[in-house]
Design an enzyme around this catalytic site. Structure first.
Site, PDB file in Angstrom:
ATOM      1  N   ASN A 131       0.832  -1.185   0.000  1.00 47.30           N
ATOM      2  CA  ASN A 131       0.000   0.000   0.000  1.00 47.30           C
ATOM      3  C   ASN A 131       0.869   1.237   0.000  1.00 47.30           C
ATOM      4  OD1 ASN A 131       0.710   0.568   2.848  1.00 47.30           O
ATOM      5  ND2 ASN A 131      -0.527  -1.240   3.277  1.00 47.30           N
ATOM      6  N   HIS A 150       1.192   3.535   2.184  1.00 46.67           N
ATOM      7  CA  HIS A 150       1.890   3.773   3.449  1.00 46.67           C
ATOM      8  C   HIS A 150       3.199   3.006   3.517  1.00 46.67           C
ATOM      9  CE1 HIS A 150       2.252   4.088   7.951  1.00 46.67           C
ATOM     10  NE2 HIS A 150       1.845   5.299   7.648  1.00 46.67           N
ATOM     11  N   CYS A 151       3.185   1.747   3.069  1.00 50.49           N
ATOM     12  CA  CYS A 151       4.376   0.911   3.218  1.00 50.49           C
ATOM     13  C   CYS A 151       5.430   1.148   2.147  1.00 50.49           C
ATOM     14  CB  CYS A 151       3.997  -0.567   3.274  1.00 50.49           C
ATOM     15  SG  CYS A 151       3.917  -1.167   4.974  1.00 50.49           S
ATOM     16  N   ILE A 152       5.141   2.001   1.156  1.00 51.84           N
ATOM     17  CA  ILE A 152       6.212   2.358   0.217  1.00 51.84           C
ATOM     18  C   ILE A 152       6.882   3.658   0.640  1.00 51.84           C
ATOM     19  CG2 ILE A 152       5.041   1.182  -1.674  1.00 51.84           C
ATOM     20  CD1 ILE A 152       4.463   3.987  -2.866  1.00 51.84           C
TER      21      ILE A 152
END
Length: 373
Positions: free
Chosen positions: A354, A356-358
């Site tokens: 998602n 956020h996690c990149i």
């Protein structure tokens, strides 16, 4: 420099994502088993997100030797986007990068042990050495001292802080057998308090349905300000997400934060229609031995909660769903002082993650600020 103490002993703590920060770390998407068709669409999405963030802060875009020229070419006119040659195994900057802690003026990093979300038990790929080394190398590159938390396994997407002593996590993730199986729940909580400077840990039962990270908290619940959170939600009781979100809501309604305040919970709907892998997308992957393999029709963990807060904006994922506009409307009201950047994110969730996690923020501190200007 590697530090011998722990952040708590040095009076450092994890700030909130909505606090001012110096910049954001991202990693260029190239792994064939994560990004179909050589990541063509994923790179376009990453570039859009990087430019949205760069409107109000720096972005360091990591790539290995083979792909650094591609990054340099893509962003050659973007003065706030800085190519940085560092090897990684995939593009999840939040999970493999350092968790930053501050004491008001100085920023330091935490280097957790990374094992691809479960290691030999249920990890998503077989080789993660470069990912595990990335946090320390990023700290060195940005002139930050670092706390070595090995062998404790943790990903940045599995923790969310309010900057005032409260951290939210999910039991499904932090108690999973592939992370720290020899530690009790209390021992894991103690470790979080010691390294994040937290006074209280809120344990939610679960995350987003079918989230292959063992249900990271960053996909289900996030602080928008102290004692105020958004929670991924559906009113459809036949959807498996309903029971999961309802159990989390029950916890939040009974709990208080580290300062004794009750939580204000804003329900943020998940996409109306499930987001699933198509046959065409599946044909574009190149999986290596030991890597998690996707299937046609597999439901992806689509959630609007995985937005990212930059200094001047909020980057909000869009999935071509009727609830896209609903999510933008809710977040516009919650962040009236920030610009909302709706970005079509299917190419990212197809990669297994998602927005956020990149992304991984580097908080603002006087010492780091002076070094990086």
């Amino acid at each position: 420099m590697k530090l011998e103490n722990t952040p708590s002993k040095d009076k450092f703590y994890m700030p909130a994502e909505f606090s001012t920060h110096e910049g954001t770390v991202m990693i260029w998407p190239v792994r064939p088993g994560s990004w179909p068709y050589e990541g063509k669409e994923a790179k376009q999405a990453f570039a859009q997100i990087a430019r949205a963030i760069a409107d109000s802060e720096k972005v360091w875009m990591l790539a290995d030797e083979e792909h650094i020229s591609e990054v340099q070419s893509e962003f050659n006119t973007d003065v706030n986007i800085i190519p940085l040659q560092i090897n990684t195994d995939d593009a999840w900057a939040r999970d493999v990068g350092p968790t930053c802690v501050v004491n008001g003026s100085v920023v330091r990093g935490i280097d957790w042990c990374f094992n691809a979300w479960g290691g030999d038990f249920d990890g998503l790929y077989a080789h993660w050495d470069n990912d595990d080394k990335a946090a320390r190398i990023i700290c060195d590159a940005l002139n930050m001292d670092v706390y070595d938390a090995h062998p404790f396994v943790l990903e940045g997407g599995s923790i969310h802080a309010d900057g005032e002593g409260t951290v939210i996590v999910t039991e499904s993730c932090l108690l999973s057998k592939g992370r720290n199986p020899d530690l009790s729940k209390q021992e894991i909580e103690d470790k979080l308090k010691e390294y994040l400077g937290a006074k209280k840990v809120i344990w939610l039962p679960s995350g987003i349905y079918n989230d292959e990270t063992n249900e990271h908290v960053d996909n289900i619940c996030a602080f928008v300000k102290p004692a105020e959170v958004v929670l991924a939600w559906t009113d459809d009781e036949s959807d498996p997400q309903y029971a999961m979100s309802k159990a989390n809501l029950d916890v939040l309604e009974k709990e208080t934060d580290a300062k004794g305040r009750n939580f204000i919970v804003h329900k943020l709907p998940i996409p109306k229609a499930p987001v699933c892998i198509t046959a065409e997308e599946l044909e574009g992957y190149e999986f290596e031995e030991g890597e998690d393999v996707r299937e046609v029709g597999e439901r992806l963990a689509a959630s609007y909660v995985n937005f990212y807060i930059s200094n001047g904006g909020v980057i909000v994922p869009q999935f071509g769903d009727e609830n896209d506009c609903v999510a933008v409307e809710i977040l516009t009201k919650l962040f009236p002082e920030r610009k909302i950047y709706p970005i079509y994110a299917r190419a990212i969730i197809v990669g297994g993650g998602n927005i956020h996690c990149i992304t991984q923020q580097i908080p603002k501190g006087e010492e780091v600020c002076e070094m990086l200007q």
